[in-house]
Design a protein around this motif. Structure first.
Motif, PDB file in Angstrom:
ATOM      1  N   ASN A 144       0.812  -1.228  -0.094  1.00  0.00           N
ATOM      2  CA  ASN A 144      -0.205   0.181  -0.074  1.00  0.00           C
ATOM      3  C   ASN A 144       0.587   1.397   0.044  1.00  0.00           C
ATOM      4  O   ASN A 144       0.680   2.134  -0.652  1.00  0.00           O
ATOM      5  N   TYR A 145       1.818   1.246   0.744  1.00  0.00           N
ATOM      6  CA  TYR A 145       2.744   2.526   0.847  1.00  0.00           C
ATOM      7  C   TYR A 145       3.707   2.627  -0.490  1.00  0.00           C
ATOM      8  O   TYR A 145       3.847   3.884  -0.995  1.00  0.00           O
ATOM      9  N   PHE A 193       2.657   1.777  -3.689  1.00  0.00           N
ATOM     10  CA  PHE A 193       1.799   2.259  -4.481  1.00  0.00           C
ATOM     11  C   PHE A 193       1.145   3.518  -4.441  1.00  0.00           C
ATOM     12  O   PHE A 193       1.174   4.342  -5.193  1.00  0.00           O
ATOM     13  N   ASN A 194       0.830   4.108  -3.073  1.00  0.00           N
ATOM     14  CA  ASN A 194       0.254   5.471  -3.281  1.00  0.00           C
ATOM     15  C   ASN A 194       0.457   6.158  -1.613  1.00  0.00           C
ATOM     16  O   ASN A 194      -0.246   7.129  -1.515  1.00  0.00           O
ATOM     17  N   GLU A 195       1.582   5.738  -1.362  1.00  0.00           N
ATOM     18  CA  GLU A 195       2.142   6.399   0.039  1.00  0.00           C
ATOM     19  C   GLU A 195       1.177   7.018   0.950  1.00  0.00           C
ATOM     20  O   GLU A 195       1.016   8.076   1.287  1.00  0.00           O
ATOM     21  N   ARG A 217      -1.981   7.664   0.767  1.00  0.00           N
ATOM     22  CA  ARG A 217      -3.155   8.352   0.532  1.00  0.00           C
ATOM     23  C   ARG A 217      -4.473   7.902   0.386  1.00  0.00           C
ATOM     24  O   ARG A 217      -5.368   8.242   0.864  1.00  0.00           O
ATOM     25  N   ASN A 218      -4.351   6.319  -0.019  1.00  0.00           N
ATOM     26  CA  ASN A 218      -5.484   5.624   0.431  1.00  0.00           C
ATOM     27  C   ASN A 218      -5.305   4.400   1.392  1.00  0.00           C
ATOM     28  O   ASN A 218      -4.517   3.400   0.633  1.00  0.00           O
TER      29      ASN A 218
END
Length: 96
Positions: free
Chosen positions: A37-38, A40-42, A44-45
């Motif tokens: 998760n971090y 791919f989108n840090e 944000r979601n």
């Protein structure tokens, strides 16, 4: 009698050992999913929290079963009910 107590205690220890293995596995899974998760989108979601939520519910119910956290219908409750029904059956036979 002694053999059955030992066997039951051994089965219980085995259940607890498996539970702790599942906790460790869940923690590793959460770390992997959080890392993905971090990456791919840090954050944000934070969709990995759904995984944390699902695993937490699963572990809660397993812990409830293994450690008898339900005071109303645990293993002691079953034994008391069995003894109660046996006593009722005995009293019914006496009067018939």
């Amino acid at each position: 009698m002694e053999n059955t107590k030992y066997r039951r205690a051994k089965e219980r220890v085995e259940e607890i050992r498996k539970f702790y293995g599942k906790v460790a596995s869940a923690m590793v899974s959460i770390l992997i999913v959080a890392s993905i998760n971090y990456y791919f989108n840090e954050w944000r979601n934070a969709w990995f929290l759904w995984v944390v939520f699902g695993l937490s519910i699963s572990l809660f119910f397993k812990a409830n079963k293994i450690f008898n956290l339900n005071p109303f219908m645990g293993r002691d409750w079953e034994e008391r009910k069995i003894q109660e029904f046996l006593q009722q059956e005995e009293n019914t036979r006496r009067w018939n």
